[in-house]
Design an enzyme around this catalytic site. Structure first.
Site, short mmCIF file in Angstrom:
data_model
loop_
_atom_site.label_atom_id
_atom_site.label_comp_id
_atom_site.label_asym_id
_atom_site.label_seq_id
_atom_site.Cartn_x
_atom_site.Cartn_y
_atom_site.Cartn_z
N GLN A 93 0.84 -1.21 0.00
CA GLN A 93 0.00 0.00 0.00
C GLN A 93 0.88 1.25 0.00
OE1 GLN A 93 -2.64 0.37 3.40
NE2 GLN A 93 -3.84 1.99 2.43
N HIS A 99 -8.66 1.93 -1.32
CA HIS A 99 -8.91 1.89 -2.76
C HIS A 99 -8.89 0.45 -3.23
CE1 HIS A 99 -4.62 2.53 -1.99
NE2 HIS A 99 -4.39 1.75 -3.02
N LEU A 100 -9.84 0.15 -4.09
CA LEU A 100 -9.96 -1.18 -4.69
C LEU A 100 -9.40 -1.09 -6.11
CD1 LEU A 100 -11.13 -4.08 -4.56
CD2 LEU A 100 -13.32 -3.11 -5.30
P1 5GP Z 1 -1.44 1.17 -3.58
O1 5GP Z 1 0.00 0.96 -3.92
O2 5GP Z 1 -1.58 2.10 -2.39
O3 5GP Z 1 -2.25 -0.07 -3.45
O4 5GP Z 1 -2.07 1.90 -4.84
C1 5GP Z 1 -2.06 3.28 -5.02
C2 5GP Z 1 -2.31 3.53 -6.47
O5 5GP Z 1 -2.66 4.88 -6.64
C3 5GP Z 1 -1.09 3.29 -7.36
O6 5GP Z 1 -1.42 2.32 -8.34
C4 5GP Z 1 -0.80 4.67 -7.96
O7 5GP Z 1 -0.35 4.60 -9.30
C5 5GP Z 1 -2.13 5.38 -7.83
N1 5GP Z 1 -2.04 6.81 -7.67
C6 5GP Z 1 -1.26 7.48 -6.78
N2 5GP Z 1 -1.46 8.81 -6.88
C7 5GP Z 1 -2.41 8.98 -7.84
C8 5GP Z 1 -3.03 10.13 -8.40
O8 5GP Z 1 -2.77 11.26 -8.02
N3 5GP Z 1 -3.94 9.91 -9.38
C9 5GP Z 1 -4.26 8.66 -9.82
N4 5GP Z 1 -5.18 8.57 -10.78
N5 5GP Z 1 -3.70 7.55 -9.31
C10 5GP Z 1 -2.78 7.71 -8.34
#
Ligand code: 5GP
Ligand code: ZN
Length: 113
Positions: A93, A99-100
């Site tokens: 994360q 987020h899903l």
């Molecule tokens: P995690 O790694 O926390 O499971 O996923 C976070 C996701 O959010 C990542 O796939 C990353 O690319 C996406 N993400 C991070 N910042 C932004 C943003 O400002 N806009 C969008 N559309 N995606 C984001």
């Protein structure tokens, strides 16, 4: 609080939104890991899967239903897709607002990396 996904939900940060309602927003991931990579988030700031508790059960179910609806609309439902929830550092994360991930358009591997 400084949270990019709260900013997207509130319209303070641009995102390619594919679905939104009173409870959730779905938008394309900025760094897609598959031909289709959409994130479904609650408008409410919930830090991650571990913070999902009994009062959030309907919301969590709604996130699943929205992911399925978006998968249908983006044409990946019949071939299949993957839903992912990452929790904490070891879970991968990086944004600490629930987020899903909806991933599709290519064959997924198992086990995940
Ligand atoms: P995690 O790694 O926390 O499971 O996923 C976070 C996701 O959010 C990542 O796939 C990353 O690319 C996406 N993400 C991070 N910042 C932004 C943003 O400002 N806009 C969008 N559309 N995606 C984001
Ligand atoms: Zn947030």
């Amino acid at each position: 609080m400084n949270c990019v996904f709260c900013d997207i939900a509130a319209g303070r940060r641009q995102a390619a939104i594919v679905y939104e309602d009173e409870q959730v927003v779905a938008f394309h991931d900025i760094n897609p890991q598959a031909p289709v990579h959409v994130l479904v988030i609650p408008r409410a700031h919930i830090p991650g899967p571990l913070a999902v508790e009994a009062p959030h059960e309907a919301l969590a179910g709604h996130m699943l239903a929205v992911a399925g609806q978006v998968a249908q609309e983006l044409g990946i439902a019949s071939d299949g897709y993957r839903l992912v929830l990452n929790q904490g550092t070891m879970g991968g994360q990086s944004v600490f607002h629930l987020h899903l991930h909806l991933l599709g358009g290519r064959r997924m591997r198992w086990p995940p990396g």
